[in-house]
Design a protein around this motif. Structure first.
Motif, PDB file in Angstrom:
ATOM      1  N   ASN A 345       0.828  -1.207   0.000  1.00  0.00           N
ATOM      2  CA  ASN A 345       0.000   0.000   0.000  1.00  0.00           C
ATOM      3  C   ASN A 345       0.862   1.257   0.000  1.00  0.00           C
ATOM      4  N   TYR A 346       1.915   1.210   0.798  1.00  0.00           N
ATOM      5  CA  TYR A 346       2.824   2.361   0.862  1.00  0.00           C
ATOM      6  C   TYR A 346       3.451   2.626  -0.515  1.00  0.00           C
ATOM      7  N   VAL A 347       3.919   1.551  -1.152  1.00  0.00           N
ATOM      8  CA  VAL A 347       4.557   1.710  -2.464  1.00  0.00           C
ATOM      9  C   VAL A 347       3.563   2.296  -3.468  1.00  0.00           C
ATOM     10  N   ASN A 348       2.353   1.788  -3.448  1.00  0.00           N
ATOM     11  CA  ASN A 348       1.350   2.287  -4.393  1.00  0.00           C
ATOM     12  C   ASN A 348       1.015   3.756  -4.161  1.00  0.00           C
ATOM     13  N   SER A 349       1.194   4.198  -2.930  1.00  0.00           N
ATOM     14  CA  SER A 349       0.856   5.593  -2.629  1.00  0.00           C
ATOM     15  C   SER A 349       1.937   6.548  -3.142  1.00  0.00           C
ATOM     16  N   ARG A 350       3.080   6.004  -3.466  1.00  0.00           N
ATOM     17  CA  ARG A 350       4.186   6.880  -3.894  1.00  0.00           C
ATOM     18  C   ARG A 350       4.160   7.080  -5.401  1.00  0.00           C
ATOM     19  N   SER A 351       4.276   8.323  -5.814  1.00  0.00           N
ATOM     20  CA  SER A 351       4.311   8.590  -7.248  1.00  0.00           C
ATOM     21  C   SER A 351       5.711   8.320  -7.784  1.00  0.00           C
ATOM     22  N   GLU A 352       5.770   8.211  -9.091  1.00  0.00           N
ATOM     23  CA  GLU A 352       7.050   7.998  -9.762  1.00  0.00           C
ATOM     24  C   GLU A 352       8.058   9.070  -9.347  1.00  0.00           C
ATOM     25  N   ARG A 353       7.568  10.285  -9.282  1.00  0.00           N
ATOM     26  CA  ARG A 353       8.457  11.410  -8.940  1.00  0.00           C
ATOM     27  C   ARG A 353       8.998  11.291  -7.532  1.00  0.00           C
ATOM     28  N   GLU A 354       8.109  10.945  -6.595  1.00  0.00           N
ATOM     29  CA  GLU A 354       8.551  10.800  -5.205  1.00  0.00           C
ATOM     30  C   GLU A 354       9.621   9.719  -5.107  1.00  0.00           C
ATOM     31  N   ARG A 355       9.380   8.630  -5.830  1.00  0.00           N
ATOM     32  CA  ARG A 355      10.342   7.539  -5.791  1.00  0.00           C
ATOM     33  C   ARG A 355      11.702   7.997  -6.281  1.00  0.00           C
ATOM     34  N   MET A 356      11.676   8.840  -7.323  1.00  0.00           N
ATOM     35  CA  MET A 356      12.947   9.289  -7.881  1.00  0.00           C
ATOM     36  C   MET A 356      13.608  10.352  -7.024  1.00  0.00           C
ATOM     37  N   ALA A 357      12.755  11.210  -6.445  1.00  0.00           N
ATOM     38  CA  ALA A 357      13.293  12.341  -5.689  1.00  0.00           C
ATOM     39  C   ALA A 357      13.945  11.861  -4.389  1.00  0.00           C
ATOM     40  N   GLU A 358      13.220  11.070  -3.607  1.00  0.00           N
ATOM     41  CA  GLU A 358      13.768  10.623  -2.323  1.00  0.00           C
ATOM     42  C   GLU A 358      14.023   9.134  -2.404  1.00  0.00           C
ATOM     43  N   LYS A 359      15.284   8.803  -2.505  1.00  0.00           N
ATOM     44  CA  LYS A 359      15.621   7.391  -2.632  1.00  0.00           C
ATOM     45  C   LYS A 359      15.776   6.792  -1.241  1.00  0.00           C
ATOM     46  N   LYS A 360      14.653   6.527  -0.622  1.00  0.00           N
ATOM     47  CA  LYS A 360      14.694   5.922   0.711  1.00  0.00           C
ATOM     48  C   LYS A 360      14.915   4.422   0.564  1.00  0.00           C
ATOM     49  N   ILE A 361      15.548   3.856   1.560  1.00  0.00           N
ATOM     50  CA  ILE A 361      15.695   2.401   1.575  1.00  0.00           C
ATOM     51  C   ILE A 361      14.460   1.837   2.272  1.00  0.00           C
ATOM     52  N   THR A 362      13.656   1.127   1.499  1.00  0.00           N
ATOM     53  CA  THR A 362      12.440   0.561   2.069  1.00  0.00           C
ATOM     54  C   THR A 362      12.331  -0.890   1.648  1.00  0.00           C
ATOM     55  N   GLY A 363      11.589  -1.689   2.376  1.00  0.00           N
ATOM     56  CA  GLY A 363      11.407  -3.083   1.994  1.00  0.00           C
ATOM     57  C   GLY A 363      10.729  -3.847   3.105  1.00  0.00           C
ATOM     58  N   VAL A 364      10.377  -5.095   2.780  1.00  0.00           N
ATOM     59  CA  VAL A 364       9.722  -5.916   3.782  1.00  0.00           C
ATOM     60  C   VAL A 364      10.050  -7.392   3.483  1.00  0.00           C
ATOM     61  N   PHE A 365      10.185  -8.166   4.536  1.00  0.00           N
ATOM     62  CA  PHE A 365      10.465  -9.602   4.391  1.00  0.00           C
ATOM     63  C   PHE A 365       9.162 -10.339   4.102  1.00  0.00           C
ATOM     64  N   CYS A 401      28.234  -7.759  -0.641  1.00  0.00           N
ATOM     65  CA  CYS A 401      29.659  -7.431  -0.621  1.00  0.00           C
ATOM     66  C   CYS A 401      30.115  -6.885  -1.974  1.00  0.00           C
ATOM     67  N   GLY A 402      29.286  -7.069  -3.016  1.00  0.00           N
ATOM     68  CA  GLY A 402      29.712  -6.618  -4.339  1.00  0.00           C
ATOM     69  C   GLY A 402      28.804  -5.584  -4.973  1.00  0.00           C
ATOM     70  N   ASP A 403      27.674  -5.279  -4.359  1.00  0.00           N
ATOM     71  CA  ASP A 403      26.738  -4.348  -4.982  1.00  0.00           C
ATOM     72  C   ASP A 403      26.307  -3.296  -3.967  1.00  0.00           C
ATOM     73  N   GLU A 404      26.474  -2.060  -4.355  1.00  0.00           N
ATOM     74  CA  GLU A 404      26.227  -0.939  -3.455  1.00  0.00           C
ATOM     75  C   GLU A 404      24.793  -0.925  -2.908  1.00  0.00           C
ATOM     76  N   ARG A 405      23.813  -1.128  -3.795  1.00  0.00           N
ATOM     77  CA  ARG A 405      22.422  -1.049  -3.339  1.00  0.00           C
ATOM     78  C   ARG A 405      22.085  -2.191  -2.401  1.00  0.00           C
ATOM     79  N   ASP A 406      22.582  -3.387  -2.762  1.00  0.00           N
ATOM     80  CA  ASP A 406      22.349  -4.545  -1.904  1.00  0.00           C
ATOM     81  C   ASP A 406      23.011  -4.331  -0.544  1.00  0.00           C
ATOM     82  N   PHE A 407      24.197  -3.731  -0.593  1.00  0.00           N
ATOM     83  CA  PHE A 407      24.942  -3.478   0.638  1.00  0.00           C
ATOM     84  C   PHE A 407      24.155  -2.553   1.568  1.00  0.00           C
ATOM     85  N   LYS A 408      23.652  -1.468   0.997  1.00  0.00           N
ATOM     86  CA  LYS A 408      22.913  -0.505   1.813  1.00  0.00           C
ATOM     87  C   LYS A 408      21.640  -1.127   2.373  1.00  0.00           C
ATOM     88  N   PHE A 409      21.011  -1.950   1.533  1.00  0.00           N
ATOM     89  CA  PHE A 409      19.788  -2.611   1.975  1.00  0.00           C
ATOM     90  C   PHE A 409      20.094  -3.548   3.149  1.00  0.00           C
TER      91      PHE A 409
END
Length: 924
Positions: A345-365, A401-409
């Motif tokens: 629901n949170y992801v759907n509430s975010r517009s394309e622009r918001e996603r691009m503007a604020e690159k927050k680290i978000t996710g769920v198991f 250990c080899g990918d920046e985005r994976d590392f930050k996540f």
RNA sequence: GCCCGGGUGGUGAAAUUGGUAGACACGCAGGACUUAAAAUCCUGUUCGCCGAAAAAGCGAGUGCGGGUUCAAGUCCCGCCCCGGGCACCA
């Protein structure tokens, strides 16, 4: 006689027009040459001085090639469908057809004044039904084609049907949905509608449901290249992703050939780079992982990921799937259901622009796990918006250990990180190297990563759990617009089947429509025309084609513009072939150029033309910027303070129209009359002058810095304008416009005129034999101008004309024999004055058809040179020396030179370096 | 962040393979012609030092700092700034 450019230019423009001087035939014994300008969208604002820059360059080159003995095709037309005319109609009630017609008339009159050598009998307009008939026709050819990946080439749908009947589709993966598999027997058992849907998944022009860029403000979808940073390229309106039924071009099938073709054309490196980045090819592998869970129902499920680094498979710490991934709903464990739902629901509430503007680290198991294929461990599956549904498989294996985005996540969610690259990984940040030696990597231990990539893929393939896969960033291009002013689709819908019109029904004319309001359900205005929509028991497609439809093939129509049997006769396209030189701006790097390259390839595959790259050579002209003028109003008053004194006050800056400013000095009376607001303005001046500030910015109405070529031509003449635009600097470079500098070029032409005419004595031209010095000056100039024109260095060619003229003036050369050659060389740059003088001195015919002179080298042979004499690399003096002099002779002569002796102070030099025809360096 | 371009006088800009930096113009200053203006022509114009001035000379100088070379705007290394493109593409 005075140089009356106004009369001269008008006279020759009329004469050339009357004599069809620029008419080009498709039949000629001469070699062909095709010079093309990117045709303009005829906007209401008309041309400003920035637009003709490329047109002048191409015009000079066309004329030059003609003098060199080529049959030159140099046409012009209008890209006359498009949104602005439609918007204008909505705002002002003037139908697009009418305003477009008016705008074209303005453009044409502006172009005519500059004296271009276009063959106007070949003019095309994309909104002309005789033209768009063939745009529709080509669309139907694309609709009736599919791409055979085995031979990398478009083929007819009928051939595909034959294949399906004989063997099903096991040899030809369905590009629209690769999960579609069927046998011959199954195919024959399908209902017509099912068959038709399957064929749609193969067509090069197809209709489908897909996520599109919807722009609410423009009321239409946009292609990817029309969206910049989440807003529309035109107007900057927000764009959102939306699922809609749309037409598409399957340009992705041509990705490989579009890349390969770049090696066969002469585009700038940056242009090629932009295109290949847009296509975005990457090599890697798809790997299947078994999903395991305590909850029994998904034991048979697999997760397919795409990776370019299968060598890092032992470094996987978690999996990430896109929020839109189809497995999301199936694998979530009972315990995680609530959290996953909240996240989606949170992801759907975010517009394309918001996603691009604020690159927050978000996710769920998700609560689910994958089984590692080589190790007995379970890998958690996460959902995160940093994985895109539309690329690869919409799922990745994360190797922190080899990918920046994976590392930050991993850091953010405190997931333990496995190190497989030893010292290359510090724990501080990811290291994407391919140079490391693999650790903790089972069968790949000790291998260099770069070498392990292939070994990993082969292993995965042999185990049947992975395969080699190439991916592209490029997506299929959205090809329909919910607007009025474009080509109607020659398609009728019946029982949900898209049926093409027959060729005999083309053109499907765009019906007249007064009210351009949108139709129901986000459909275009055509949906409101019930009578038109209803056709032959079905309904017409109400979308129209996008702007790039007509521009994708216009260069072919110029070859055979009046043909009503074919889009272009084969003999015509065979004769003219590729565009030899295409000039235009870089803004079309990925849009127009990729589309027309694709259309050309498709037409080639289907056998309609014999070449598959439309543009052999591309030259990008730079933009000409505006030079704005600023006045400073003391805040809250009607008093304006001159630029030099503005710091003594608190001021507001206002743009003033550049036409009221001479250099930087404001015409205060004109300013008061400009707007009622300023009628009682007062000025604080410097020495009685009001000096404006200046600023370089885009040439635009709102900055009042637009300079109209009409005004320049009126004041200085077209020949001066043409040469000055070239003189400004290299064509490819962006540069500011400064009208002041034009005087220099204007003086050049007036001075050139005085070589022929004297104010009192009249014609000065004689039958005298030119002196050797005069020939030398001339041939030196000719060589430089010719070389420079060949390499599009028009600015230095203009300089060379100036130098040549200065020398011939000093030599008082008025010889007809020489001057008539000069006229030929100058004519591509300044055609009017050249033709006038050509006739005045009694040469026969037109200078347009003269023969370009050849350099007579014997006049350029030098026997001596003034050498710079450097001491330790620093030039101290010069010496006139014979060119055939030897090293020994040089050393003797140089040692006697007083300046050299002074520096030597009696010592012997270490050595004397002598580079013939360059310089001499004495090393002390 | 990544990938391309580019940084040279007051301004637009020149400068083959490393070989006289600033061609050609604009602007500015001075001068000639003219009653005057326009037009045209001539001279000067990178900066600094030396000089009353001119000539000559000397020093510095192509974004910054190093390097290679007899010689660097040009080649190499490291930085800064400007313009453009791409931007969670696994």
């Amino acid at each position: 006689m005075e140089y009356a450019f106004g009369e001269i230019e008008k006279k020759w423009q009329i004469k050339w027009n009357a004599s069809n001087a620029y008419k080009v035939s498709n039949h000629s014994p001469k070699p062909k040459y095709y010079v093309l300008d990117m045709f303009p969208y005829p906007s209401g604002a008309g041309l400003h001085v920035g637009h003709p820059l490329g047109y002048i360059a191409s015009d000079i080159y066309s004329r030059y090639k003609r003098l060199k003995g080529f049959n030159v095709l140099h046409p012009m037309g209008y890209d006359s469908f498009g949104l602005p005319a439609e918007q204008y109609a909505i705002d002002h009630g003037i139908p697009p057809a009418v305003s477009t017609e008016q705008n074209i008339a303005t453009f044409r009159s502006q172009l005519d004044k500059i004296g271009f050598c276009y063959d106007w009998s070949r003019e095309v307009r994309t909104s002309d039904k005789q033209y768009y008939k063939w745009t529709q026709w080509i669309f139907l050819q694309l609709f009736d084609s599919w791409f055979d990946r085995k031979v990398q080439k478009a083929r007819r749908i009928a051939e595909l049907k034959d294949i399906f009947v004989k063997e099903g589709n096991h040899q030809f993966v369905c590009p629209g949905d690769r999960n579609i598999h069927f046998t011959a027997a199954e195919w024959s058992g399908f209902k017509p509608k099912q068959q038709s849907e399957i064929l749609m998944h193969y067509r090069l022009a197809y209709c489908g449901i897909g996520e599109v860029n919807w722009c609410e403000a423009l009321g239409t979808v946009l292609a990817n290249d029309e969206v910049i940073n989440g807003v529309s390229e035109r107007g900057g309106h927000p764009v959102v992703k939306k699922k809609l039924r749309q037409w598409y071009l399957r340009i992705t099938e041509y990705a490989e050939r579009l890349l390969a073709g770049l090696d066969t054309v002469e585009f700038s490196e940056s242009m090629k780079e932009m295109q290949s980045n847009w296509i975005g090819r990457s090599y890697g592998a798809e790997i299947d992982f078994n999903i395991v869970s305590d909850e029994a129902n998904f034991s048979s499920q697999r997760l397919k990921v795409y990776t370019t680094r299968p060598d890092t498979i032992f470094g996987i710490d978690f999996m990430v799937i896109a929020p839109e991934h189809e497995l999301v709903s199936q694998i979530v464990s009972v315990g995680q259901t609530k959290e996953v739902t909240a996240y989606i629901n949170y992801v759907n509430s975010r517009s394309e622009r918001e996603r691009m503007a604020e690159k927050k680290i978000t996710g769920v198991f998700t609560g689910a796990f994958c089984q590692h294929p080589f190790e007995n461990r379970k890998i958690p599956i996460w959902i995160s918006e940093y994985v895109l549904a539309g690329y690869g498989t919409g799922a990745i294996m994360a190797v922190p250990c080899g990918d920046e985005r994976d590392f930050k996540f991993a850091q953010h969610f405190k997931i333990p990180i496995t190190n497989i690259i030893g010292n290359f990984y510090t724990g501080e940040e990811a290291n994407p190297t391919k140079e490391a030696i693999l650790h903790n990597s089972g069968f790949m231990n000790g291998l260099k990563m770069a070498d392990a990539i292939n070994i990993a893929i082969e292993k995965l393939e042999s185990l049947g759990i992975g395969k080699r896969q190439t991916n592209y960033k490029m997506r299929d291009a959205a090809f329909s617009r919910q607007r009025y002013w474009g080509e109607p689709f020659p398609i009728v819908w019946k029982d949900d089947l898209a049926l093409p019109l027959s060729e005999a029904d083309l053109p499907l004319e765009l019906p007249a429509l007064n009210d351009l309001k949108p139709g129901p359900d986000a459909q275009g205005p055509l949906a409101n025309l019930r009578d038109w929509v209803s056709h032959d028991g079905g309904t017409r497609e109400v979308n129209t084609m996008p702007g790039y439809a007509g521009s994708s093939w216009y260069f072919l129509r110029y070859m055979d513009p009046q043909n009503d049997q074919e889009f272009c006769a084969k003999e015509a396209s065979k004769y003219w072939g590729q565009v030899d030189l295409y000039i235009g701006g870089t803004e079309h790097a990925v849009g127009h150029l990729l589309y027309s390259r694709m259309w050309t390839k498709a037409l080639f595959d289907l056998g309609y033309i014999h070449f598959e790259e439309p543009f052999k050579r591309l030259l990008n002209q730079g933009k000409i910027g505006g030079d704005s003028r600023i006045v400073y109003r003391i805040r809250g008053t009607k008093q304006f303070v001159s630029s030099g004194l503005k710091l003594q006050h608190e001021t507001d800056e206002l743009h003033v129209d550049v036409s009221m400013v001479d250099g930087l000095e404001l015409n205060m009376d004109a300013f008061r009359k400009w707007k009622p607001d300023f009628s009682d303005a007062s000025f604080i001046t410097e020495d009685g002058k009001y000096i404006c500030g200046s600023r370089q910015e885009k040439m635009s109405k709102r900055y009042f810095n637009v300079v109209n070529p009409d005004d320049i031509v009126q004041k200085y003449g077209a020949d001066t304008f043409r040469m000055y635009e070239m003189f400004l600097g290299p064509v490819e470079q962006d540069k500011p416009w400064d009208t002041k500098g034009i005087e220099g070029v204007h003086r050049f032409i007036k001075k050139f005129w005085r070589l022929f005419y004297d104010a009192e004595k009249g014609l000065l031209v004689t039958d005298d034999v030119p002196s050797n010095e005069a020939w030398k000056a001339f041939y030196k100039m000719l060589k430089k101008v010719e070389d420079d024109t060949e390499k599009f260095s028009f600015n230095t060619a203009v300089s060379s004309f100036m130098i040549g003229l200065n020398e011939l003036t000093d030599l008082h050369c008025h010889s007809k024999e020489l001057l008539q050659k000069f006229l030929v060389v100058l004519s591509p740059y300044a055609p009017h004055v050249s033709e006038e003088l050509w006739n005045a001195i009694g040469c026969s015919g037109s200078v347009l058809d003269a023969v370009y002179p050849e350099v007579e080298k014997e006049y350029l042979i030098e026997t001596s040179k003034e050498y710079p004499i450097a001491i330790n690399g620093k030039t101290r003096t010069t010496m006139m020396l014979a060119l055939d002099i030897t090293q020994d002779q040089i050393e003797q002569l140089v040692m006697q030179e007083p300046v050299v002796q002074k520096w030597l102070e009696g010592k012997q030099p270490k050595k004397i370096i002598y580079v013939k025809n360059k310089m001499i360096n004495v090393v002390i």
